[in-house]
Design a protein around this motif. Structure first.
Motif, PDB file in Angstrom:
ATOM      1  N   ASN A 394      -2.315 -10.853 -15.174  1.00  0.00           N
ATOM      2  CA  ASN A 394      -3.666 -11.350 -14.867  1.00  0.00           C
ATOM      3  C   ASN A 394      -3.645 -12.843 -14.552  1.00  0.00           C
ATOM      4  N   ALA A 395      -2.836 -13.586 -15.358  1.00  0.00           N
ATOM      5  CA  ALA A 395      -2.778 -15.040 -15.155  1.00  0.00           C
ATOM      6  C   ALA A 395      -2.330 -15.369 -13.732  1.00  0.00           C
ATOM      7  N   LYS A 397      -2.598 -13.048 -11.154  1.00  0.00           N
ATOM      8  CA  LYS A 397      -3.538 -12.421 -10.220  1.00  0.00           C
ATOM      9  C   LYS A 397      -4.804 -13.282 -10.030  1.00  0.00           C
ATOM     10  N   TYR A 398      -5.344 -13.799 -11.115  1.00  0.00           N
ATOM     11  CA  TYR A 398      -6.615 -14.535 -11.021  1.00  0.00           C
ATOM     12  C   TYR A 398      -6.363 -16.032 -10.802  1.00  0.00           C
ATOM     13  N   ILE A 427      -8.726 -19.211 -12.157  1.00  0.00           N
ATOM     14  CA  ILE A 427     -10.165 -19.369 -11.887  1.00  0.00           C
ATOM     15  C   ILE A 427     -10.999 -19.451 -13.163  1.00  0.00           C
ATOM     16  N   GLY A 428     -10.399 -19.084 -14.310  1.00  0.00           N
ATOM     17  CA  GLY A 428     -11.129 -19.179 -15.589  1.00  0.00           C
ATOM     18  C   GLY A 428     -12.151 -18.064 -15.743  1.00  0.00           C
ATOM     19  N   GLN A 442     -14.460  -2.872 -17.468  1.00  0.00           N
ATOM     20  CA  GLN A 442     -15.297  -4.046 -17.227  1.00  0.00           C
ATOM     21  C   GLN A 442     -14.517  -5.058 -16.393  1.00  0.00           C
ATOM     22  N   HIS A 445     -15.045  -9.125 -11.047  1.00  0.00           N
ATOM     23  CA  HIS A 445     -14.937  -9.325  -9.596  1.00  0.00           C
ATOM     24  C   HIS A 445     -14.960  -8.008  -8.853  1.00  0.00           C
ATOM     25  N   GLY A 454      -9.828  -2.639 -14.251  1.00  0.00           N
ATOM     26  CA  GLY A 454     -10.644  -3.055 -15.411  1.00  0.00           C
ATOM     27  C   GLY A 454     -10.159  -2.449 -16.709  1.00  0.00           C
ATOM     28  N   ALA A 458      -8.371  -4.012 -21.886  1.00  0.00           N
ATOM     29  CA  ALA A 458      -8.704  -3.015 -22.916  1.00  0.00           C
ATOM     30  C   ALA A 458      -7.410  -2.502 -23.542  1.00  0.00           C
TER      31      ALA A 458
HETATM   32  P1  ADP Z   1      -8.404  -5.869 -14.003  1.00  0.00           P
HETATM   33  O1  ADP Z   1      -7.524  -7.048 -13.950  1.00  0.00           O
HETATM   34  O2  ADP Z   1      -7.745  -4.627 -13.624  1.00  0.00           O
HETATM   35  O3  ADP Z   1      -9.709  -6.088 -13.369  1.00  0.00           O
HETATM   36  P2  ADP Z   1      -8.511  -6.421 -16.800  1.00  0.00           P
HETATM   37  O4  ADP Z   1      -9.007  -5.601 -17.894  1.00  0.00           O
HETATM   38  O5  ADP Z   1      -7.079  -6.856 -16.823  1.00  0.00           O
HETATM   39  O6  ADP Z   1      -8.779  -5.609 -15.485  1.00  0.00           O
HETATM   40  O7  ADP Z   1      -9.400  -7.695 -16.655  1.00  0.00           O
HETATM   41  C1  ADP Z   1     -10.804  -7.587 -16.771  1.00  0.00           C
HETATM   42  C2  ADP Z   1     -11.466  -8.731 -16.055  1.00  0.00           C
HETATM   43  O8  ADP Z   1     -11.227  -9.953 -16.727  1.00  0.00           O
HETATM   44  C3  ADP Z   1     -10.918  -8.981 -14.677  1.00  0.00           C
HETATM   45  O9  ADP Z   1     -11.598  -8.192 -13.741  1.00  0.00           O
HETATM   46  C4  ADP Z   1     -11.159 -10.454 -14.478  1.00  0.00           C
HETATM   47  O10 ADP Z   1     -12.450 -10.641 -13.979  1.00  0.00           O
HETATM   48  C5  ADP Z   1     -11.083 -11.032 -15.830  1.00  0.00           C
HETATM   49  N1  ADP Z   1      -9.797 -11.685 -16.103  1.00  0.00           N
HETATM   50  C6  ADP Z   1      -8.726 -11.150 -16.749  1.00  0.00           C
HETATM   51  N2  ADP Z   1      -7.718 -12.039 -16.850  1.00  0.00           N
HETATM   52  C7  ADP Z   1      -8.151 -13.176 -16.245  1.00  0.00           C
HETATM   53  C8  ADP Z   1      -7.574 -14.481 -16.028  1.00  0.00           C
HETATM   54  N3  ADP Z   1      -6.357 -14.773 -16.436  1.00  0.00           N
HETATM   55  N4  ADP Z   1      -8.322 -15.394 -15.398  1.00  0.00           N
HETATM   56  C9  ADP Z   1      -9.568 -15.096 -14.974  1.00  0.00           C
HETATM   57  N5  ADP Z   1     -10.154 -13.896 -15.131  1.00  0.00           N
HETATM   58  C10 ADP Z   1      -9.475 -12.955 -15.784  1.00  0.00           C
END
Ligand code: ADP
Length: 511
Positions: A394-395, A397-398, A427-428, A442, A445, A454, A458
């Motif tokens: 995620n770190a 990806k976002y 992006i925080g 949940q 984006h 999402g 979880a």
């Molecule tokens: P997914 O990444 O598949 O959407 P996650 O459960 O991993 O699902 O993340 C849920 C939501 O949390 C993401 O859709 C994103 O909006 C937010 N998120 C997760 N990790 C980050 C991050 N490192 N920085 C910013 N937003 C994040």
């Protein structure tokens, strides 16, 4: 039993009884003292009157009195002029000792007190010393001027007083022949006052002291018994209230644990359902993808542009659905079956995750900073690897489009837990969404901006909780996100030390 239940009251009554008895004894003691002082004053007075009278008598060389049956001639008086006749009537000389004896009889008849003249060598044998008087004379010889004592006399309780009787000049007229000299003290006058007389005078005070103490005892003991009774009923009421409260708490606890059981049961049913459903959905989905591909391959040429576009949407949807089903399966698997927890090196788990993410890291040009030393925890390697993979993934990806991602993994001790943090410069996350993102499905984006199902967070939350820790997110310095989670630090220090040694050896080798 009754006695035991009332032991406080009995204790209080005994306490007051002892206290009042002590006070009464003290007061009666004071009264006895008063009686003794009264008797002493009275005895001194009598003594001084007698002594003065005797001196007066001796100064006059005795005095003549009419001979009567009550006052015959003194047979122990050996003087030539002892008996005279005046106007035909017989008179006899009354010397001080004889006078003292007669007055004593009179006083004894009138108020019970008596006195006796006595000496070491009495002329009259009746005046010989009794043992008490001998003791008193002994005291005088030791230098005391008077002696008083509460004792028995003729089987009666009495106060006895005796003072020294000194030989004076007029005494020698009769006593010189006994070898007496002026200043000698060979005898004394003992005064006896019946204790009953003095006690009778102090009886009202005694009665008053006794009745006052009795009343005090009844009042104090009664008040204590009443007070303790009230206290006991308050205690009982308090005890009952406490017991009712405890029953209440027990009922609520039972209700709560039933609700928790019910929740756990429905949760596990839901998980089973999710597992079965996602597992069973795989097969028809595979068929849809397969046949979509088949149509494309065999009939693609015959379809117009719109038909091919629709077919593309279909394959794309099937692909996304496969991703969701895979994630859902992974999610439901975390909660299923028996977990084989063992001492697991978190550094190894992280390395597995980074290896899986190698493509994404390279593609994004990301920098990953890892803590120098990472602990061994009790856990399951594949789950911990997945946890790191989801957070680091995620770190990356976002990330912000204009900035190469930098991910920092740190760890420290916090009480009985290790606290891990995965911080990024992406992006925080807005503070109001920080709880929501850990729920399944949940997302913050659209799929268009950032792909995903999402489920990743979880799954991460479930893994952490399975290991006995907690997970959360905060803002990282510079506006990115910092995910942190805790794991119990319950692996023996020896194992930890062995691992640290290994780490330093490995680091040494790489350097
Ligand atoms: P997914 O990444 O598949 O959407 P996650 O459960 O991993 O699902 O993340 C849920 C939501 O949390 C993401 O859709 C994103 O909006 C937010 N998120 C997760 N990790 C980050 C991050 N490192 N920085 C910013 N937003 C994040």
């Amino acid at each position: 039993m009754w006695l035991y239940r009332r032991r406080l009251e009995i204790g209080a009554v005994v306490f007051w009884a002892v206290l009042v008895a002590l006070s009464l004894a003290h007061n009666l003691g004071l009264l006895d003292q008063q009686a003794r002082e009264g008797a002493l004053a009275r005895a001194r007075m009598l003594f001084s009157v007698i002594e003065t009278t005797r001196l007066w008598n001796a100064n006059h060389g005795g005095l003549y009195a009419l001979v009567t049956p009550d006052s015959p001639a003194n047979p122990y008086l050996d003087l030539p002029n002892r008996d005279v006749v005046i106007n035909g009537a017989p008179y006899t000389l009354i010397n001080p000792a004889y006078m003292t004896r007669q007055i004593s009889e009179l006083v004894e008849r009138q108020n019970g007190a008596s006195f006796r003249i006595t000496s070491l060598a009495p002329l009259r044998p009746d005046n010989a010393l009794d043992p008490w008087e001998r003791l008193a004379l002994q005291r005088f010889a030791e230098g005391e001027a008077e002696f008083v004592e509460r004792t028995e006399y003729k089987s009666q309780p009495v106060y006895r007083y005796m003072a020294r009787l000194q030989v004076k000049q007029p005494c020698l007229e009769c006593h010189a022949k006994q070898g007496y000299q002026v200043g000698d003290s060979r005898g004394g006058i003992s005064v006896t006052i019946p204790a009953t007389v003095v006690a009778g005078e102090l009886a009202p005070q005694r009665t008053q002291a006794i009745s006052l103490h009795l009343a005090g005892f009844v009042l104090l003991a009664g008040a204590s018994v009443v007070f303790l009774g009230r206290l006991r009923s308050s205690w009982a009421a308090l005890g009952e209230a406490k017991a009712a409260e405890e029953r209440n708490v027990a009922t609520r606890t039972a209700e709560l644990s039933a609700a928790i059981d019910e929740l756990a049961r429905s949760n596990s049913e839901l998980e089973s359902f999710a597992y079965v459903a996602s597992h069973d959905l795989q097969e028809p989905l595979r068929m849809i993808s397969l046949y979509a591909q088949l149509i494309d391959r065999r009939y693609g040429e015959r379809l117009d542009d719109e038909g091919r576009e629709f077919l593309g949407y279909m394959s794309d949807g099937a692909g996304r659905m496969k991703g969701m089903i895979d994630d859902l399966l992974a999610y439901s698997r975390v909660g299923r079956g028996v977990h084989n927890f063992a001492a697991t090196d978190t550094r190894v788990a992280l390395d597995v995750a980074l290896a899986n993410l190698a493509g994404a890291i390279a593609e994004a040009g990301a920098t990953v900073n890892v803590a120098d030393s990472m602990p061994v925890v009790s856990g399951e390697m594949p789950l911990l690897a997945r946890l790191f993979q989801n957070l680091v993934g995620n770190a990356i990806k976002y990330r912000r489009p204009e900035m190469a991602p930098v991910v920092t993994i740190s760890v420290g001790k916090s009480g009985d837990y290790w606290r891990f943090a995965v911080a990024d410069n992406g992006i925080g996350i807005p503070s109001e969404s920080r709880d929501r993102i850990f729920q399944i499905f949940q997302r913050l984006h659209t799929r268009g901006s950032y792909p995903g199902t999402g489920i990743g967070l979880a799954i991460a939350k479930k893994i952490v909780e399975r290991h006995g820790g907690t997970i959360g997110v905060a803002a990282a310095e510079g506006g990115g996100a910092e995910f942190f989670f805790t794991l119990p630090a319950d692996v023996a220090p020896a194992e930890q030390d062995a691992k640290l040694q290994l780490d330093s050896q490995l680091n040494g080798r790489t350097a």
